[in-house]
Design a protein around this motif. Structure first.
Motif, PDB file in Angstrom:
ATOM      1  N   TYR A  88      -0.887  -7.055  -6.836  1.00 55.88           N
ATOM      2  CA  TYR A  88      -1.587  -5.993  -6.110  1.00 55.88           C
ATOM      3  C   TYR A  88      -0.767  -5.604  -4.891  1.00 55.88           C
ATOM      4  O   TYR A  88      -0.497  -6.432  -4.028  1.00 55.88           O
ATOM      5  CB  TYR A  88      -2.979  -6.467  -5.673  1.00 55.88           C
ATOM      6  N   ASP A 144      -0.302  -2.755  -1.710  1.00 52.26           N
ATOM      7  CA  ASP A 144      -1.072  -1.751  -0.967  1.00 52.26           C
ATOM      8  C   ASP A 144      -0.469  -0.353  -1.025  1.00 52.26           C
ATOM      9  O   ASP A 144      -1.149   0.627  -0.731  1.00 52.26           O
ATOM     10  CB  ASP A 144      -1.292  -2.191   0.482  1.00 52.26           C
ATOM     11  N   LEU A 202      -0.699 -10.773  -3.821  1.00 54.70           N
ATOM     12  CA  LEU A 202      -1.162  -9.698  -2.943  1.00 54.70           C
ATOM     13  C   LEU A 202      -0.014  -9.380  -2.000  1.00 54.70           C
ATOM     14  O   LEU A 202       0.520 -10.274  -1.339  1.00 54.70           O
ATOM     15  CB  LEU A 202      -2.374 -10.133  -2.132  1.00 54.70           C
ATOM     16  N   TYR A 216       0.601  -6.727   1.097  1.00 55.28           N
ATOM     17  CA  TYR A 216      -0.232  -5.792   1.856  1.00 55.28           C
ATOM     18  C   TYR A 216       0.226  -5.713   3.322  1.00 55.28           C
ATOM     19  O   TYR A 216       1.057  -6.477   3.768  1.00 55.28           O
ATOM     20  CB  TYR A 216      -1.704  -6.235   1.792  1.00 55.28           C
TER      21      TYR A 216
END
Length: 159
Positions: free
Chosen positions: A61, A63, A153, A155
């Motif tokens: 994932y 951003d 993640l 981000y």
């Protein structure tokens, strides 16, 4: 009295399974895995070991770039966008930013969380130009005797 005992047990258990120290073997393992994914794979574009390090069902994932699902898609993304683009990109782990948290099931280590910050730079017009800094969190799962990058993640990218 029972509530106080339970509270004390919870507090003590947090110390038992909190962040590992930099000298701990698990921290060294995380540092080595980080180097294989980023220093060797991302920076030097040697993706030959990705097959043994990345879970088939990886979820990444980002951003800015959205979701990448699966080992093949992730490897292709690095190959095509980082290694195959017109301008080379490199990643450096921010010193002293990495933390490692073990995950146990019945006192048996089955995974760990790696978190930290990293800086990116782009080679453009003959020199490295500072890019963004971002935070990352990686879930590593023990699959048999091998660690696999399972969830990522990336981000808070900012200049």
């Amino acid at each position: 009295m029972r509530k106080i005992q339970i509270l004390l047990l919870l507090i003590v258990s947090q110390f038992a399974y909190s962040q590992v120290k930099n000298a701990d073997e698990l921290y060294k393992t995380a540092k080595k895995l980080d180097s294989l994914i980023f220093d060797v794979g991302f920076n030097k574009c040697d993706l030959s070991h990705y097959d043994s390090l990345i879970s088939d069902d990886l979820e990444f994932y980002h951003d800015k770039g959205g979701i990448t699902s699966g080992k093949q898609a992730f490897t292709a993304s690095i190959k095509n966008n980082i290694c195959g683009g017109p301008n080379k990109v490199k990643r450096e782990l921010v010193p002293n930013s990495m933390k490692v948290y073990p995950l146990y099931n019945n006192n048996v280590l089955y995974a760990f969380i790696q978190e930290g910050e990293h800086d990116f730079a782009e080679f453009y017009k003959g020199k490295w130009n500072k890019g963004s800094r971002a935070k990352f969190t990686i879930l590593w799962i023990l699959d048999g005797k091998e660690w696999k990058m399972k969830r990522v993640l990336s981000y808070n990218h900012h200049l």
